[in-house]
Design a protein around this motif. Structure first.
Motif, PDB file in Angstrom:
ATOM      1  N   ALA A  41      14.486  10.890   5.222  1.00 34.09           N
ATOM      2  CA  ALA A  41      15.037  11.599   4.066  1.00 34.09           C
ATOM      3  C   ALA A  41      16.470  11.159   3.787  1.00 34.09           C
ATOM      4  O   ALA A  41      16.881  11.048   2.622  1.00 34.09           O
ATOM      5  N   GLU A  42      17.236  10.889   4.847  1.00 33.85           N
ATOM      6  CA  GLU A  42      18.622  10.446   4.661  1.00 33.85           C
ATOM      7  C   GLU A  42      18.676   9.097   3.960  1.00 33.85           C
ATOM      8  O   GLU A  42      19.483   8.889   3.042  1.00 33.85           O
ATOM      9  N   VAL A  43      17.822   8.174   4.363  1.00 32.64           N
ATOM     10  CA  VAL A  43      17.835   6.837   3.759  1.00 32.64           C
ATOM     11  C   VAL A  43      17.370   6.897   2.311  1.00 32.64           C
ATOM     12  O   VAL A  43      17.946   6.245   1.425  1.00 32.64           O
ATOM     13  N   ILE A  44      16.350   7.688   2.027  1.00 30.47           N
ATOM     14  CA  ILE A  44      15.886   7.824   0.648  1.00 30.47           C
ATOM     15  C   ILE A  44      16.955   8.492  -0.209  1.00 30.47           C
ATOM     16  O   ILE A  44      17.154   8.135  -1.368  1.00 30.47           O
ATOM     17  N   GLY A  45      17.665   9.444   0.370  1.00 28.48           N
ATOM     18  CA  GLY A  45      18.768  10.057  -0.355  1.00 28.48           C
ATOM     19  C   GLY A  45      19.847   9.054  -0.721  1.00 28.48           C
ATOM     20  O   GLY A  45      20.446   9.130  -1.808  1.00 28.48           O
ATOM     21  N   TRP A  46      20.120   8.115   0.166  1.00 27.05           N
ATOM     22  CA  TRP A  46      21.087   7.056  -0.116  1.00 27.05           C
ATOM     23  C   TRP A  46      20.630   6.228  -1.318  1.00 27.05           C
ATOM     24  O   TRP A  46      21.420   5.914  -2.216  1.00 27.05           O
ATOM     25  N   VAL A  47      19.346   5.890  -1.340  1.00 30.14           N
ATOM     26  CA  VAL A  47      18.796   5.137  -2.472  1.00 30.14           C
ATOM     27  C   VAL A  47      18.946   5.929  -3.762  1.00 30.14           C
ATOM     28  O   VAL A  47      19.374   5.396  -4.799  1.00 30.14           O
ATOM     29  N   ALA A  48      18.606   7.217  -3.720  1.00 27.08           N
ATOM     30  CA  ALA A  48      18.682   8.047  -4.923  1.00 27.08           C
ATOM     31  C   ALA A  48      20.107   8.134  -5.449  1.00 27.08           C
ATOM     32  O   ALA A  48      20.334   8.087  -6.675  1.00 27.08           O
ATOM     33  N   GLU A 213      25.834  -1.108   4.283  1.00 25.12           N
ATOM     34  CA  GLU A 213      25.088  -1.275   5.533  1.00 25.12           C
ATOM     35  C   GLU A 213      25.415  -0.088   6.423  1.00 25.12           C
ATOM     36  O   GLU A 213      26.579   0.274   6.588  1.00 25.12           O
ATOM     37  N   ARG A 214      24.383   0.538   6.980  1.00 23.99           N
ATOM     38  CA  ARG A 214      24.584   1.714   7.812  1.00 23.99           C
ATOM     39  C   ARG A 214      23.864   1.550   9.150  1.00 23.99           C
ATOM     40  O   ARG A 214      22.688   1.186   9.184  1.00 23.99           O
ATOM     41  N   GLU A 215      24.596   1.804  10.222  1.00 26.08           N
ATOM     42  CA  GLU A 215      24.001   1.886  11.551  1.00 26.08           C
ATOM     43  C   GLU A 215      23.633   3.349  11.788  1.00 26.08           C
ATOM     44  O   GLU A 215      24.500   4.224  11.768  1.00 26.08           O
ATOM     45  N   LEU A 216      22.371   3.606  12.000  1.00 24.81           N
ATOM     46  CA  LEU A 216      21.868   4.969  12.103  1.00 24.81           C
ATOM     47  C   LEU A 216      21.398   5.218  13.528  1.00 24.81           C
ATOM     48  O   LEU A 216      20.365   4.691  13.962  1.00 24.81           O
ATOM     49  N   ALA A 217      22.176   5.978  14.266  1.00 25.86           N
ATOM     50  CA  ALA A 217      21.817   6.332  15.633  1.00 25.86           C
ATOM     51  C   ALA A 217      21.038   7.641  15.611  1.00 25.86           C
ATOM     52  O   ALA A 217      21.497   8.638  15.052  1.00 25.86           O
ATOM     53  N   ILE A 218      19.853   7.617  16.190  1.00 25.72           N
ATOM     54  CA  ILE A 218      18.984   8.788  16.232  1.00 25.72           C
ATOM     55  C   ILE A 218      18.942   9.297  17.668  1.00 25.72           C
ATOM     56  O   ILE A 218      18.601   8.545  18.592  1.00 25.72           O
ATOM     57  N   ALA A 278      17.756   3.436  17.388  1.00 21.59           N
ATOM     58  CA  ALA A 278      18.757   3.034  16.401  1.00 21.59           C
ATOM     59  C   ALA A 278      18.076   2.219  15.311  1.00 21.59           C
ATOM     60  O   ALA A 278      17.154   1.434  15.587  1.00 21.59           O
ATOM     61  N   ARG A 279      18.513   2.415  14.111  1.00 22.52           N
ATOM     62  CA  ARG A 279      18.020   1.654  12.961  1.00 22.52           C
ATOM     63  C   ARG A 279      19.224   1.156  12.162  1.00 22.52           C
ATOM     64  O   ARG A 279      20.286   1.785  12.170  1.00 22.52           O
ATOM     65  N   THR A 280      19.055   0.052  11.501  1.00 23.87           N
ATOM     66  CA  THR A 280      20.082  -0.463  10.598  1.00 23.87           C
ATOM     67  C   THR A 280      19.489  -0.526   9.204  1.00 23.87           C
ATOM     68  O   THR A 280      18.393  -1.067   9.014  1.00 23.87           O
ATOM     69  N   ALA A 281      20.192   0.039   8.247  1.00 26.10           N
ATOM     70  CA  ALA A 281      19.725   0.061   6.857  1.00 26.10           C
ATOM     71  C   ALA A 281      20.680  -0.721   5.987  1.00 26.10           C
ATOM     72  O   ALA A 281      21.906  -0.600   6.108  1.00 26.10           O
ATOM     73  N   TYR A 282      20.127  -1.539   5.116  1.00 25.63           N
ATOM     74  CA  TYR A 282      20.897  -2.348   4.172  1.00 25.63           C
ATOM     75  C   TYR A 282      20.443  -1.987   2.760  1.00 25.63           C
ATOM     76  O   TYR A 282      19.246  -2.048   2.458  1.00 25.63           O
TER      77      TYR A 282
END
Length: 291
Positions: A41-48, A213-218, A278-282
């Motif tokens: 949901a956080e990544v989709i929110g970034w796109v929106a 670019e976001r480093e996402l630590a879960i 961990a995921r990285t999103a671009y």
């Protein structure tokens, strides 16, 4: 057994094993989406937030069972979503879930091997590529095809693994898991050479403007939902199957105890599990002035 009967029996066994692998993979992808839903949901929110307006046409590259495609269809209720994957069973599961969610009229599937060529798709406003680019034999070509499919001003979200999930925070499980992943990393280096790549230079080379670019630590701590136990079991089971004859007998026995559904030490019975990954999103754009 006559040779033709033997060949038929062998083929039947191989097909059954493949079906079991497909079913396990499908379940694990669904569990990943369920357990890590807040991250998605956080990544989709970034796109929106970055989009000039709600996307009308979306392409999910390497869609699997549809975690991204279906979440995008629910977030952007006016969008048509096309999900591309090489696996017919995974796409079938995606279609079943789309019907259950009431979005089947807006979610379409294409079975295609992107290493063999780009499918015929109409221009889109958003391309979603979640944990898929590292599987491509030639990701630069795929990114060029993505660029050509996006409308000017369209967005590309690439999300890649920084690390595989780990579940055991206490010893001796934590060290066991670390040893297993270290061996697995060595094994996978040759099979998946693009895993762990820095995708930013490749996105720019393909013509994209990198927006962020976001480093996402879960790091999820107990108490966890019931699904987390099954997620851990399937993940450790896949780890165990990849490590046969590559770790000590004691380590393999300890992994067997962890994935045993009925055993007292199995992860299904533990209340101290964590989920750490961990995921990285671009987020990138095909700018309106781009070639």
């Amino acid at each position: 057994m006559p040779n033709d009967q033997h060949h038929r029996a062998t083929a039947t066994h191989a097909a059954h094993a493949h079906q079991q692998d497909d079913a396990a993979m499908a379940e694990m992808l669904d569990l990943d989406a369920e357990v890590l839903h807040s991250y998605l949901a956080e990544v989709i929110g970034w796109v929106a937030d970055a989009a000039a307006g709600p996307p009308r046409r979306i392409l999910d590259v390497g869609a699997g069972t549809g975690a991204g495609a279906l979440a995008l269809a629910q977030r952007f209720t006016g969008a048509e979503v096309t999900a591309v994957d090489t696996s017919a069973p995974l796409l079938g599961r995606l279609q079943d879930k789309a019907r259950d969610l009431g979005v089947a009229d807006r979610v379409h599937v294409i079975q295609a091997d992107l290493d063999a060529g780009w499918p015929a798709v109409e221009p889109v406003d958003l391309v979603w590529a979640s944990k898929s680019l590292h599987h491509m034999a030639d990701p630069e070509r795929v990114l060029a095809d993505v660029f050509g499919t996006l409308r000017p001003g369209g967005l590309l979200m690439v999300e890649e693994l920084g690390s595989f999930p780990r579940f055991l925070a206490a010893e001796p499980g934590a060290s066991l898991e670390a040893r297993g992943h270290a061996v697995l990393a060595g094994e996978m280096a040759g099979e998946l050479p693009h895993l762990g790549s820095d995708w930013a230079p490749r996105l720019r080379q393909a013509g994209f403007t990198l927006l962020g670019e976001r480093e996402l630590a879960i790091d999820l701590a107990p108490p966890l939902p019931v699904a987390a136990g099954r997620y851990a079991q399937l993940s450790l089971r896949r780890l165990r199957s990849a490590l046969d004859d590559r770790m000590s007998a004691d380590d393999l026995a300890a992994l067997d105890a962890l994935i045993d559904s009925d055993g007292p030490d199995g992860v299904l019975r533990r209340t101290d599990l964590t989920v750490r990954t961990a995921r990285t999103a671009y987020l990138a754009e095909r700018s309106r002035a781009a070639r």
